[in-house]
Every structure is written in C-alpha cells, then in structure tokens.
Design a protein around this motif. Structure first.
Motif, mmCIF file in Angstrom:
data_model
loop_
_atom_site.group_PDB
_atom_site.id
_atom_site.type_symbol
_atom_site.label_atom_id
_atom_site.label_comp_id
_atom_site.label_asym_id
_atom_site.label_seq_id
_atom_site.Cartn_x
_atom_site.Cartn_y
_atom_site.Cartn_z
ATOM 1 N N VAL A 164 51.302 -16.812 97.291
ATOM 2 C CA VAL A 164 51.317 -15.640 96.220
ATOM 3 C C VAL A 164 50.823 -15.533 94.810
ATOM 4 N N ILE A 165 51.281 -16.321 94.037
ATOM 5 C CA ILE A 165 50.699 -16.342 92.396
ATOM 6 C C ILE A 165 50.092 -16.725 92.443
ATOM 7 N N GLY A 166 49.466 -17.486 92.924
ATOM 8 C CA GLY A 166 47.977 -18.563 92.608
ATOM 9 C C GLY A 166 47.104 -17.681 92.806
ATOM 10 N N GLN A 167 47.099 -17.121 94.017
ATOM 11 C CA GLN A 167 46.082 -16.056 93.877
ATOM 12 C C GLN A 167 45.644 -15.137 93.245
ATOM 13 N N THR A 168 47.155 -14.610 93.016
ATOM 14 C CA THR A 168 47.182 -13.300 92.115
ATOM 15 C C THR A 168 47.267 -13.635 90.561
ATOM 16 N N VAL A 169 47.184 -14.425 90.829
ATOM 17 C CA VAL A 169 46.817 -15.154 88.658
ATOM 18 C C VAL A 169 45.995 -15.486 88.604
ATOM 19 N N SER A 170 44.435 -15.847 89.285
ATOM 20 C CA SER A 170 43.597 -16.147 89.716
ATOM 21 C C SER A 170 42.451 -14.876 89.443
ATOM 22 N N TRP A 171 43.219 -13.445 89.985
ATOM 23 C CA TRP A 171 42.552 -11.830 90.068
ATOM 24 C C TRP A 171 42.909 -11.244 89.160
ATOM 25 N N LEU A 172 44.248 -11.789 89.282
ATOM 26 C CA LEU A 172 45.129 -10.090 87.923
ATOM 27 C C LEU A 172 44.800 -10.491 86.589
ATOM 28 N N THR A 173 44.196 -12.253 85.435
ATOM 29 C CA THR A 173 43.866 -12.372 84.678
ATOM 30 C C THR A 173 42.339 -11.807 84.817
ATOM 31 N N ARG A 174 41.380 -11.542 85.802
ATOM 32 C CA ARG A 174 40.320 -11.035 85.467
ATOM 33 C C ARG A 174 40.318 -9.402 85.554
ATOM 34 N N VAL A 175 41.368 -8.800 85.791
ATOM 35 C CA VAL A 175 41.366 -7.583 85.447
ATOM 36 C C VAL A 175 42.319 -7.616 84.290
ATOM 37 N N GLY A 176 43.312 -7.714 83.615
ATOM 38 C CA GLY A 176 43.842 -8.278 82.449
ATOM 39 C C GLY A 176 45.486 -7.583 82.725
ATOM 40 N N ALA A 177 45.854 -7.511 84.348
ATOM 41 C CA ALA A 177 46.596 -7.058 84.870
ATOM 42 C C ALA A 177 47.800 -7.874 85.009
#
Lengths: 264, 254
Positions: free
Chosen positions: B64-77
């Motif tokens: 969950v975190i691995g996937q989320t971090v890679s996406w959330l950092t892109r949108v800065g969230a």
C-alpha cells in the motif's frame, strides 16, 4: 370407563408398532417395514441377520439416531427419537454401541469415555477422569487409555465404544454386532461381559441391563441371550427362546445356525 | 444453477438460525466442555496464525505505502498518507485479507474435520450420547472464529500501519512519526472502530457457518469431502465479499 394405566414396570422398554426403517445414508431406501416388536425390561435379545440385512440401520433407529419412516416407536412410553432437552433424561436411559466403536478420532480412549460424563454433568477433565478410569479398568482398556483410536486395534476400539456407552449408566443397551471381526478370546470376553451386564454388573451398581444385540449367526448366543429374532427380507421375525430357534425348520433360520456362518 | 444457489442459501440460513438457537438455549449448558473448545478454536483461528499475519502485515504495508508514495509524491499529496492507510487497510484490506487467509487456513480444515466426523459416524455417536452436534461442533467454531478473525484483523492492521511507516521511511518520505499518527487519528472516526468489530465478527461467524454447514449438514461419504471443501471455500469467499460490499454501502450512507 378408561382402561387402567399399566403399572410402571409393565411399560415396555422398547415398543415398535408397524415401524418402517430407512437407511441412514439414503433415507429414500427402505431397509425393513411392518415391524411390531416389544422389549420388556430385563430382556436379552439377539437379532440375527446376514450382512446387508439392515441390522445396523435397525439398531440406529432403535438407538434414537434416526426416526422411523412410518409407524410408532416408543422408549419407556416416550415417542422416539428424542432431541428436546426436556425429555433428555429419558433418552439417556438408552445406550448404543456402534459396530467398530465409532469413537471420536481426535480424543484419546479415556477422553472418549469421559466426554458424555463431562457434557451431561458439566465436569472438567480432572473431575471426570476417575469415573472414566474406573470404566476403562473394568473393561481392561487401561494400557490404551491415553492413545488415540487410530493407534488402537479394532477390537479395543469396539470395547472402548462399549465403555463410552456405559459411562452414563444406561438401563437399556443396544450393541451392534459385538462379535464381528474380533478374535476368539475377545468373543469369549464379550459374551461373558454382556451376560454380567444382563445379570447386573458392579460398574452399573449391580442393576440388570436390558440388552439388544445384533449378530450374524445364532449358535454363539446359545445359553446367553434369552430372546431371538431374525431380520430378513425387510421383516423382523420374532422366533422366541433358544428352543424355538433350534427347532426351527425353515432355511432362513437354519442358515444362521450352521457352523460355516460362525465367522462373524 | 439458480435453484441450487437458492437451495444452498436456504440451507445455510436454516443452519445459521439453528446454530443461533442452540447458542441461546444452551448458553449455560456443559460450559466445562464447550469453553475449552472455544479457547482451542481461538488459538487455532487466531493465535497460531500470528506468524503468518506478521508476514502479511509487513507485506501489506509495503504494497500500500510503496504504491501510494510513488503516486502521491507525483501529485504532491504526501499529507494524505495516513488517510490512505485508514481507507485502504483499516476499512477494506485488513478485514478482507484476514477473512480470506482464515478461510484458507482454518475454514478448509473445518470442512474436512466435520466432513470426516460425519462420514465416519462420529456425529451419530454424539447424537447417540445425547450430545447436540451443533452445540459441540459448531458453536465453539463460530465463537472462536468470530473472535479469532476480529483479533487477527486488529493485529494485521496495527502491523500494516507500522510497516507502512517503515516503508515510507525507507523511501525517504519526509514524514515524522508524530505527523503520521496525527494523520491516522484524523482519518479515523468512532464509527470505524464499531464497524470494524461488527464486520470482522460477522466474517468469522460466516466462515465458520459456511464451512461447518458443508461439513455437517448433509450426510457425506469420505470421497465427497474434497468436493464439499471446494464448495465451502468458494461460498465463504463470496459471502465475505458480499458482506464487505454491504459495509461499503453503509460507510457511504453515513
């Protein structure tokens, strides 16, 4: 005027009126029918029949594990089978010993024997252990007490099934094919033990037990059982005492009197 | 097909009602026998699965975190990390993954044990001794598995939340433990705790009921047990997912 009620000692232990027996594993099959049969307290019956005659299903019905397909079956005047808690005390006056014991495979022999005591009297392991040990000793099962059924020979499993059925001190005991598949020494033991139960055994505080036993032949029961019946062609035929069995002329009875059938 | 489904549903419903009835009427009966069985079942459907669940917790946190971090950092969230963990792990994956693992590990064993007991005549032997098979065999499993699934879900969620932070830390996400906990606390509501308990108890009870039903309700022969096990696992999974869907609707409605 209503007829007077029979005295308590006149109430039959088992009474079947026009009963039809279904097979346990396929209720659609009819194993026997039109059974009219009365067992009085103190009787010692042998019901003989060839393999596949339906003895086990008949005994399961008598033991209250399955209902009759038709007709009435009463146990000490109570309609059977009994599943309600209110009538449970009547139900527990009946013990059923399965062919092969049908022990609980995940429990040791001692735990198997203790389970009915623990369940019905709400006892812990330690509290039921003494009573179970007494039964196991009385049936010469002590060396195997703490083994699982899978690690014990067939004859001993069967005997443990008897010990378990005796745990609740039944007044009527139904025993399915006790002499089947056991060696001559065990045959001798079973006959002597059942005789003693019929007369009154110290394990049951000397109270005589009413016995119904199924068998594959008659001769070994001479001098032991007092009432004999034959299960054949979907009918239960009451023959009477040993004299009537020995004097019977028809093939169906003679077949079960010959030495060749005495293998169990 | 539809008829068979309806018949199974009817049988399961009747079986559940019978079990509930026995649970109520025999609540106090033979406690010295039933209570140790419940504890044994909690141990089997809970305690003994802990090592597996520790492993799953670490894996779930990573996924969950691995996937989320890679996406959330892109949108800065990155401030929504805690919220994502609550929505995904606490509300959805935690309970469902627990239920599926318990089906696989304990549910299958249930069908096989009870099916064998039925096929070898142990159930008749219980009846002959005046022991209610539902009381002796089913009630401890239902109670034990309900409590087991609840406890395991809590451990899985705690483990996943902890490992989630660990993986975020490894990926150099600038997030202090205090901020992470604040995010989690902010995303959680009182209702989450209530629904989590209700949902996991229901999962455990459903798995126990479906697997016991298939092992016990019909006369089985030994060769039929594998088929019964397959059916029980499939139906347990479907029942849990359907129940989960019901809870999603509940969440959305509140």
């Amino acid at each position: 005027m209503t007829p007077p009620l029979p005295a308590p000692d006149e109430v039959p232990a088992l009474e079947m009126i026009n009963v039809a027996v279904g097979a346990l594993h396929d209720p659609a099959i009819r194993v026997a029918e039109n059974i009219n049969w009365t067992v009085r307290p103190g009787d010692y019956w042998v019901i003989a029949g060839l393999h596949g005659a339906g003895k086990s299903d008949f005994l399961r019905l008598a033991g209250g594990v399955m209902p009759p397909q038709q007709g009435q079956y009463r146990f000490f005047g109570e309609p059977m089978p009994i599943f309600e808690d209110a009538r449970l005390p009547t139900r527990l006056r009946l013990g059923l010993v399965f062919d092969g014991g049908q022990l609980f495979n995940h429990l040791t022999l001692a735990e198997n024997v203790a389970l009915p005591l623990r369940y019905h009297r709400n006892l812990g392991h330690a509290e039921a252990a003494a009573a179970a040990a007494e039964l196991l000793a009385g049936l010469e099962l002590e060396p195997w007490a703490h083994r699982l059924p899978g690690a014990v020979g067939y004859g001993w499993r069967k005997r443990a099934g008897l010990a378990r059925a005796l745990a609740l001190q039944p007044e009527v005991l139904l025993v399915d094919n006790p002499l089947g598949g056991v060696d001559p020494r065990q045959v001798h033991w079973w006959l002597a033990f059942l005789d003693q139960l019929s007369r009154g055994h110290p394990l049951l505080r000397g109270r005589p037990v009413t016995l119904v036993v199924t068998a594959a032949d008659f001769p070994r029961w001479q001098g032991h059982a007092r009432q004999f019946a034959l299960l054949r062609d979907r009918r239960l035929r009451v023959l009477g005492g040993w004299g009537e069995v020995a004097a019977a002329r028809e093939d169906a009875v003679r077949e079960l009197l010959t030495k060749e059938t005495q293998t169990g | 097909m539809l008829l068979r489904f309806l018949l199974t549903l009817q049988g399961l419903g009747a079986f559940a009602l019978i079990t509930l009835g026995v649970m109520i009427t025999r609540f106090r009966a033979a406690r010295a026998v039933i209570r140790p069985l419940v504890f044994a079942e909690i141990s089997r459907a809970g305690l003994r699965l802990l090592p597996l669940f520790l492993f799953m917790a670490v894996a779930l946190g990573l996924v969950v975190i691995g996937q989320t971090v890679s996406w959330l950092t892109r949108v800065g969230a990155i401030n929504f990390l805690g919220t994502v963990m609550v929505v995904v792990v606490v509300r959805e994956l935690g309970p469902l993954v627990t239920a599926l693992l318990v089906v696989a590990r304990v549910g299958t064993a249930n069908v096989i044990e009870l099916g064998t007991a039925r096929a070898t005549g142990e159930v008749e032997a219980l009846e002959a001794l005046g022991i209610d098979p539902v009381h002796y065999l089913v009630v401890p499993r239902v109670l034990g598995m309900a409590l087991g699934v609840y406890a395991l879900t809590v451990y899985l969620i705690l483990g996943a939340l902890a490992s989630g932070y660990l993986w975020a830390f490894v990926q150099d996400v600038p997030l202090l433990p205090g901020d992470y906990l604040r995010q989690l606390a902010g995303a959680l509501s009182g209702l989450d705790f209530v629904l989590l308990a209700v949902k996991t108890f229901a999962f455990g009870a459903i798995i126990a009921l479906v697997t016991c039903y298939h092992g016990l309700a019909q006369p089985l022969r030994l060769e039929e047990i594998s088929r019964a096990t397959v059916a029980a696992v499939a139906q347990s999974v479907v029942a849990c997912v359907l129940l989960d869907a019901l809870f999603i609707i509940l969440y959305l409605a509140t």
